[in-house]
Design a protein around this motif. Sequence first.
Motif, mmCIF file in Angstrom:
data_model
loop_
_atom_site.group_PDB
_atom_site.id
_atom_site.type_symbol
_atom_site.label_atom_id
_atom_site.label_comp_id
_atom_site.label_asym_id
_atom_site.label_seq_id
_atom_site.Cartn_x
_atom_site.Cartn_y
_atom_site.Cartn_z
ATOM 1 N N GLY A 15 0.890 -1.229 -0.148
ATOM 2 C CA GLY A 15 0.121 0.172 -0.071
ATOM 3 C C GLY A 15 0.807 1.237 0.193
ATOM 4 O O GLY A 15 0.500 2.348 -0.701
ATOM 5 N N VAL A 16 1.840 1.144 0.868
ATOM 6 C CA VAL A 16 2.878 2.462 0.970
ATOM 7 C C VAL A 16 3.405 2.583 -0.655
ATOM 8 O O VAL A 16 3.375 3.730 -0.984
ATOM 9 C CB VAL A 16 3.967 2.230 1.808
ATOM 10 C CG1 VAL A 16 5.142 3.287 1.688
ATOM 11 C CG2 VAL A 16 3.435 2.298 3.327
ATOM 12 N N SER A 17 4.044 1.622 -1.225
ATOM 13 C CA SER A 17 4.516 1.555 -2.405
ATOM 14 C C SER A 17 3.447 2.266 -3.670
ATOM 15 O O SER A 17 3.918 3.215 -4.396
ATOM 16 C CB SER A 17 4.967 0.117 -2.985
ATOM 17 O OG SER A 17 6.189 -0.302 -2.215
ATOM 18 N N VAL A 18 2.357 1.588 -3.560
ATOM 19 C CA VAL A 18 1.453 2.149 -4.625
ATOM 20 C C VAL A 18 1.076 3.619 -4.296
ATOM 21 O O VAL A 18 0.872 4.408 -5.147
ATOM 22 C CB VAL A 18 -0.007 1.303 -4.383
ATOM 23 C CG1 VAL A 18 -1.133 1.900 -5.004
ATOM 24 C CG2 VAL A 18 0.355 -0.197 -4.892
ATOM 25 N N ALA A 19 0.882 3.881 -3.132
ATOM 26 C CA ALA A 19 0.724 5.271 -2.519
ATOM 27 C C ALA A 19 1.564 6.430 -3.226
ATOM 28 O O ALA A 19 1.390 7.340 -3.763
ATOM 29 C CB ALA A 19 0.179 5.432 -1.326
ATOM 30 N N VAL A 20 2.796 6.027 -2.908
ATOM 31 C CA VAL A 20 3.997 6.696 -3.339
ATOM 32 C C VAL A 20 3.957 6.966 -4.662
ATOM 33 O O VAL A 20 3.935 7.937 -5.214
ATOM 34 C CB VAL A 20 5.226 6.220 -2.828
ATOM 35 C CG1 VAL A 20 6.474 6.978 -3.240
ATOM 36 C CG2 VAL A 20 5.363 6.556 -1.247
ATOM 37 N N VAL A 22 1.600 6.395 -6.958
ATOM 38 C CA VAL A 22 0.240 7.070 -7.339
ATOM 39 C C VAL A 22 0.458 8.671 -7.401
ATOM 40 O O VAL A 22 0.218 9.376 -8.148
ATOM 41 C CB VAL A 22 -1.145 6.545 -6.898
ATOM 42 C CG1 VAL A 22 -2.355 7.549 -7.064
ATOM 43 C CG2 VAL A 22 -1.212 5.049 -7.180
ATOM 44 N N TYR A 23 0.827 8.975 -5.930
ATOM 45 C CA TYR A 23 1.033 10.356 -5.851
ATOM 46 C C TYR A 23 2.196 11.014 -6.779
ATOM 47 O O TYR A 23 1.957 11.974 -7.332
ATOM 48 C CB TYR A 23 1.779 10.569 -4.563
ATOM 49 C CG TYR A 23 2.050 12.164 -4.197
ATOM 50 C CD1 TYR A 23 0.828 13.185 -3.974
ATOM 51 C CD2 TYR A 23 3.282 12.695 -4.416
ATOM 52 C CE1 TYR A 23 1.204 14.436 -3.925
ATOM 53 C CE2 TYR A 23 3.650 14.021 -4.126
ATOM 54 C CZ TYR A 23 2.406 14.925 -3.987
ATOM 55 O OH TYR A 23 2.746 16.190 -3.925
ATOM 56 N N SER A 124 9.444 4.077 -5.237
ATOM 57 C CA SER A 124 8.393 3.594 -4.713
ATOM 58 C C SER A 124 8.391 2.237 -4.026
ATOM 59 O O SER A 124 7.976 2.400 -2.940
ATOM 60 C CB SER A 124 7.214 3.641 -5.695
ATOM 61 O OG SER A 124 6.894 4.873 -6.448
ATOM 62 N N GLY A 128 7.963 1.121 0.370
ATOM 63 C CA GLY A 128 7.013 0.124 0.869
ATOM 64 C C GLY A 128 7.949 -1.170 1.456
ATOM 65 O O GLY A 128 7.425 -1.649 2.424
#
Length: 178
Positions: A15-20, A22-23, A124, A128
């Motif tokens: 989730g952290v990797s995806v959030a970074v 995506v941002y 990213s 994560g």
Amino acid sequence: MNRAGLVAALALGAGVSVAVGVYAGVHTPAERPLFTLGFSGMLQMKAWLTTAAAVLLVVQLVTALGMWGRLPGARRSRAALALTHRYSGTAAFVLTLPVAVHCLWSLGFAATSPRVVVHGLAGSLFYGAFATKMLGLRLRRLPGWTLPVLGGTVLALLVLIWLTSALWFFTRPGVPRT
């Protein structure tokens, strides 16, 4: 074995990797630095801070090997190794933060070359993997391979980040290095 905890840590890290990522992809880059910490420019700052973090990760690798009994004579100094491991890791992580802020805020995600794409993906994934490792440290009854694999993943990703950024920067002709 704590499978649920491991799955939760891996899910949070993903989730952290995806959030970074995506941002970085949706944010419109500012194309200017927030600060340079005394360096002549943003790229110089990013290259040197990433290099310092990579050097500290070598310390992380050596101290981890010592803590896991893979270095001769290391068992006698396990407490010192653990302390050095903890603080060198903290310092390395802190050094990556201004770099990440500038990657995300100033530059954003770009697909201008394979090097840039690999760099963005590795950045990213690094955060994560770091989140997963930090959570893994708090979980009990994990398989013995878990922490070395998580730590090795964090190390490998930062090396890949360094190779696709700082090494590239330092080998470019005609660019001021400081």
